[in-house]
Design an enzyme around this catalytic site. Structure first.
Site, PDB file in Angstrom:
ATOM      1  N   GLU A 105       0.928  -1.226  -0.077  1.00  0.00           N
ATOM      2  CA  GLU A 105       0.036   0.118  -0.097  1.00  0.00           C
ATOM      3  C   GLU A 105       0.851   1.373   0.213  1.00  0.00           C
ATOM      4  OE1 GLU A 105      -2.798   0.566  -0.622  1.00  0.00           O
ATOM      5  OE2 GLU A 105      -3.554  -1.687  -0.799  1.00  0.00           O
TER       6      GLU A 105
HETATM    7  C1  LIG Z   1       3.064  -9.857  -0.079  1.00  0.00           C
HETATM    8  C2  LIG Z   1       2.657  -8.711  -0.996  1.00  0.00           C
HETATM    9  C3  LIG Z   1       1.531  -8.459  -1.142  1.00  0.00           C
HETATM   10  C4  LIG Z   1       1.097  -7.229  -1.961  1.00  0.00           C
HETATM   11  N1  LIG Z   1      -0.116  -7.062  -2.504  1.00  0.00           N
HETATM   12  C5  LIG Z   1      -0.245  -6.260  -3.801  1.00  0.00           C
HETATM   13  C6  LIG Z   1      -1.567  -6.051  -4.222  1.00  0.00           C
HETATM   14  O1  LIG Z   1      -2.762  -6.683  -3.840  1.00  0.00           O
HETATM   15  N2  LIG Z   1      -1.848  -5.172  -5.401  1.00  0.00           N
HETATM   16  C7  LIG Z   1      -0.668  -4.626  -5.868  1.00  0.00           C
HETATM   17  O2  LIG Z   1      -0.762  -3.843  -6.836  1.00  0.00           O
HETATM   18  N3  LIG Z   1       0.588  -4.569  -5.233  1.00  0.00           N
HETATM   19  C8  LIG Z   1       0.741  -5.273  -4.154  1.00  0.00           C
HETATM   20  N4  LIG Z   1       2.100  -5.591  -3.625  1.00  0.00           N
HETATM   21  C9  LIG Z   1       2.972  -4.690  -4.140  1.00  0.00           C
HETATM   22  C10 LIG Z   1       3.412  -3.692  -2.938  1.00  0.00           C
HETATM   23  O3  LIG Z   1       2.464  -2.731  -2.986  1.00  0.00           O
HETATM   24  C11 LIG Z   1       4.822  -3.067  -3.820  1.00  0.00           C
HETATM   25  O4  LIG Z   1       5.821  -3.976  -3.494  1.00  0.00           O
HETATM   26  C12 LIG Z   1       5.180  -1.836  -2.944  1.00  0.00           C
HETATM   27  O5  LIG Z   1       4.380  -0.735  -3.373  1.00  0.00           O
HETATM   28  C13 LIG Z   1       6.623  -1.386  -3.189  1.00  0.00           C
HETATM   29  O6  LIG Z   1       6.745  -1.279  -4.537  1.00  0.00           O
HETATM   30  P1  LIG Z   1       8.074  -2.362  -5.008  1.00  0.00           P
HETATM   31  O7  LIG Z   1       8.079  -3.533  -4.416  1.00  0.00           O
HETATM   32  O8  LIG Z   1       8.262  -2.365  -6.480  1.00  0.00           O
HETATM   33  O9  LIG Z   1       9.504  -1.526  -4.502  1.00  0.00           O
HETATM   34  P2  LIG Z   1      10.252  -0.286  -5.293  1.00  0.00           P
HETATM   35  O10 LIG Z   1       9.140   0.910  -5.638  1.00  0.00           O
HETATM   36  O11 LIG Z   1      11.001  -0.935  -6.214  1.00  0.00           O
HETATM   37  O12 LIG Z   1      10.955   0.568  -4.131  1.00  0.00           O
HETATM   38  C14 LIG Z   1      12.063  -0.057  -3.433  1.00  0.00           C
HETATM   39  C15 LIG Z   1      12.446   0.752  -2.187  1.00  0.00           C
HETATM   40  O13 LIG Z   1      12.696   2.302  -2.953  1.00  0.00           O
HETATM   41  C16 LIG Z   1      12.166   3.078  -2.281  1.00  0.00           C
HETATM   42  N5  LIG Z   1      11.553   4.021  -3.289  1.00  0.00           N
HETATM   43  C17 LIG Z   1      11.074   3.880  -4.630  1.00  0.00           C
HETATM   44  N6  LIG Z   1      10.751   4.869  -5.169  1.00  0.00           N
HETATM   45  C18 LIG Z   1      11.044   6.312  -4.340  1.00  0.00           C
HETATM   46  C19 LIG Z   1      10.850   7.733  -4.102  1.00  0.00           C
HETATM   47  N7  LIG Z   1      10.334   8.057  -5.461  1.00  0.00           N
HETATM   48  N8  LIG Z   1      11.461   8.170  -3.213  1.00  0.00           N
HETATM   49  C20 LIG Z   1      11.838   7.422  -2.109  1.00  0.00           C
HETATM   50  N9  LIG Z   1      11.850   6.417  -2.067  1.00  0.00           N
HETATM   51  C21 LIG Z   1      11.565   5.573  -3.198  1.00  0.00           C
HETATM   52  C22 LIG Z   1      10.840   2.557  -1.701  1.00  0.00           C
HETATM   53  O14 LIG Z   1      10.404   3.062  -0.508  1.00  0.00           O
HETATM   54  C23 LIG Z   1      11.580   1.066  -1.092  1.00  0.00           C
HETATM   55  O15 LIG Z   1      12.116   1.132   0.011  1.00  0.00           O
HETATM   56  C24 LIG Z   1       2.293  -6.601  -2.575  1.00  0.00           C
HETATM   57  C25 LIG Z   1       3.435  -6.919  -2.327  1.00  0.00           C
HETATM   58  C26 LIG Z   1       4.057  -7.968  -1.478  1.00  0.00           C
HETATM   59  C27 LIG Z   1       5.200  -8.268  -1.164  1.00  0.00           C
END
Ligand SMILES: Cc1cc2nc3c(=O)[nH]c(=O)nc-3n(C[C@H](O)[C@H](O)[C@H](O)COP(=O)(O)OP(=O)(O)OC[C@H]3O[C@@H](n4cnc5c(N)ncnc54)[C@H](O)[C@@H]3O)c2cc1C
Length: 596
Positions: free
Chosen positions: A440
């Site tokens: 989220e």
């Molecule tokens: C168990 C699980 C359930 C999930 N359920 C859903 C779901 O139902 N629907 C759905 O759509 N998604 C879902 N997700 C996805 C989840 O919402 C994302 O993993 C999350 O939003 C982070 O995206 P990412 O993993 O690509 O990390 P990234 O976006 O790659 O981020 C990596 C790191 O960089 C930081 N970062 C990235 N961009 C910035 C910025 N602009 N400024 C500062 N810091 C930044 C982040 O805070 C993080 O620490 C789920 C994930 C998991 C693991």
């Protein structure tokens, strides 16, 4: 051991005593929900949590979900529990009666969510996401879609998901590639791959309604070109029963650290039929309705797990005999004293307790605003409630989940080596709590939302909905000897928050990296002040009750002691957050990326 008893007394305290003077008023529309009725609902919810969901928590963690020939199976007992839950009307609690919901106040709904999360956070995701999806459909879908889908989703017969994430696109949704091609009949063909989709496939409901973000062929680049679509797993027949499959398949389910009984799916959409929800290219607006609902609910996951971890730790601290009390033997008939006598164990238990009570108090406050935003007939109150919710949503999400994780870790520490062993049940809380800080929108992104969007909005108007009651309270009780050091502490922390706000506004305007560097500390500082305000109010009420004589002296005495602990041991963190904010971005950003 995982032990849990719904903290009904504290829930009643935050609902009926703590926030009655918060300026959101008494809402006529909710008058039928008398305290007696609310008590009865909470008691029933507690029973469902304790008797139906808790027994499946550890077995669900051990067994996890499985995928075989494209079919996802939830762990043993989940289907029966879901049926019971649905038949009991628990899926429909907070939804609008127009769609078959019970229209319960959010204040009651959030307390119920907390209990479900304490008992079984994996289970909570199935009805939780469905509820979130209904809020987006209700707010943005056509009447036809609403009439067709909402009654089945509200009853829990069909479930909902949110499909945002793709392999190359998490936080930065502007990168998303899933396509939506318009068809002559007004529908769209949706094609693309989504990952990490919670409850993307499961065996609990007869149909699943996916809310999918996708891009039309003529869409502008970035987030301004994203639209939202409703894509059912099975295309419903005219009579409302599930018809043919709609090209949605599960490529895999994720093997993950925690919430193992929640199916996290990789989904492929292969020319699946979907319908636009809201306006073309404005899908983020509609999706944010769901995401804001979910963000508060994810915060409540942190609170629920923190409470479960606390109770399990208290149970163990009274059972485990090690060492003798520094103030003299307390268990002369035993070989040692229970570890609850040791100050360091007390530090951990009191921290968990204060985290939980503080978050629950904020939760009730925000829930009152949610109810006022929906039901108040006074436009000024409605606006203020909505400002307060906008400001506090990222705080609830990030603060509660950070503290929930801290509490889960402390519970393991209370158990010592036994906590690290799966059989104790408490290491599951750490694993289950960890994800809430990530999904989220990560907690870092929540902090950016707070400083980047919420602070500057309408020239700081959102902030006023929070600052005014706090400063009025401090002013009114400055000379109040009964609050003594508490009010001093609150005033100091509030002063630090006001100064930090001015610093961020000033420096951040000239250099956005300054605001980014301050964001996480600023969110924590906001949360600490909000908790401080709630604890000071709680202490005032408790002191009044104790002075007047009460049959519940034990409850109010404990409340007062927890408030004192908060002011002595937790609120001082506000100074550290303030100093970190003041130091600016220099030491954080100076080093070249190559030097890491
Ligand atoms: C168990 C699980 C359930 C999930 N359920 C859903 C779901 O139902 N629907 C759905 O759509 N998604 C879902 N997700 C996805 C989840 O919402 C994302 O993993 C999350 O939003 C982070 O995206 P990412 O993993 O690509 O990390 P990234 O976006 O790659 O981020 C990596 C790191 O960089 C930081 N970062 C990235 N961009 C910035 C910025 N602009 N400024 C500062 N810091 C930044 C982040 O805070 C993080 O620490 C789920 C994930 C998991 C693991």
């Amino acid at each position: 051991m995982q032990v849990y008893e719904a903290p009904l007394r504290d829930m009643k305290f935050v609902l009926n005593e703590l926030h009655t003077d918060d300026g959101f008023g008494n809402l006529e529309a909710l008058e039928e929900f008398t305290p007696d009725l609310v008590d009865a609902i909470l008691e029933e919810a507690g029973k469902v949590a304790q008797e139906v969901l808790l027994p499946l928590n550890r077995s669900g963690d051990i067994e996890g979900c499985t995928l075989e020939n494209g079919v996802v199976r939830t762990p043993k007992g989940f289907k029966e529990a879901y049926d019971l839950f649905r038949e009991g009307g628990w899926c429909a609690l907070a939804s609008d009666p127009e769609w078959g919901g019970q229209g319960l106040p959010e204040q009651v709904n959030k307390m119920t969510e907390e209990m479900i999360c304490s008992a079984n956070v994996s289970f909570s995701l199935y009805p939780g996401l469905t509820h979130g999806a209904t809020t987006a459909i209700e707010g943005y879908a056509s009447d036809e879609l609403k009439q067709f889908y909402l009654p089945k989703m509200v009853s829990g017969q069909w479930s909902g998901t949110m499909c945002l994430t793709e392999p190359h696109c998490g936080t930065d949704l502007g990168l998303l590639r899933t396509k939506a091609v318009p068809q002559e009949d007004g529908s769209y063909k949706i094609s693309g791959a989504k990952i990490f989709i919670s409850a993307g496939e499961q065996d609990l409901t007869e149909n699943i309604v996916h809310l999918v973000l996708a891009r039309m062929p003529d869409a502008p680049e970035g987030v301004k070109g994203i639209s939202l679509f409703l894509v059912p797993k099975y295309l419903p027949k005219q009579d409302g029963t599930p018809g043919p499959a709609n090209g949605v398949s599960v490529a895999a389910i994720e093997h993950k650290m925690g919430i193992k009984a929640s199916a996290t799916c990789q989904l492929n959409f292969d020319e699946s039929t979907g319908w636009l929800v809201g306006t073309a290219h404005k899908g983020m607006e509609a999706m944010f309705t769901m995401m804001n609902t979910e963000r508060v609910s994810v915060g409540v996951q942190g609170l629920g797990l923190g409470e479960a971890a606390y109770q399990s730790a208290v149970w163990y601290a009274k059972e485990r005999l090690q060492g003798r009390s520094l103030s003299g033997v307390k268990n002369p008939d035993g070989p040692a004293d229970p570890i609850i006598v040791h100050p360091d164990v007390r530090r951990m238990l009191m921290t968990m307790r204060a985290n939980n009570e503080g978050c629950r108090a904020i939760c009730a406050w925000v829930s009152r605003a949610l109810d006022a935003e929906k039901h108040s007939t006074d436009p000024e109150v409605k606006q203020r409630a909505s400002d307060f919710i906008a400001l506090m949503t990222p705080v609830v999400k990030a603060l509660f989940t950070d503290l929930g994780y801290e509490s889960a870790n402390l519970a393991v520490q209370c158990y010592g080596g036994h906590g690290y062993i799966a059989e104790s049940g408490v290491e599951q809380y750490v694993r289950d709590a960890r994800i809430a800080m990530i999904y989220e929108g990560t907690n870092g992104i929540q902090a950016l939302d707070l400083v980047g969007r919420k602070l500057p909005a309408h020239m700081g108007r959102y902030l006023r909905a929070f600052f005014h009651p706090v400063s009025e309270f401090i002013e009114a009780h400055k000379e109040d000897a009964t609050l003594g050091k508490m009010i001093e502490g609150l005033e100091k922390a509030f002063g630090a928050l006001q100064l930090s706000t001015a610093t961020i506004a000033q420096k951040g305007m000239a250099d956005p990296e300054e605001a980014g560097a301050a964001a996480t500390d600023y969110l924590r500082l906001t949360g600490l002040v909000a908790m401080g305000y709630c604890f000071a109010k709680a202490a005032l009420i408790a002191q009044g009750k104790l002075a007047g004589g009460t049959e519940e002296a034990a409850f109010y005495k404990a409340k007062l002691t927890t408030a004192r602990f908060y002011f002595d041991r937790i609120l001082p963190q506000a100074t550290a957050a303030f100093l970190a904010i003041k130091s600016g971005k220099a030491s954080m950003m100076e080093m070249d990326a190559e030097a890491f």
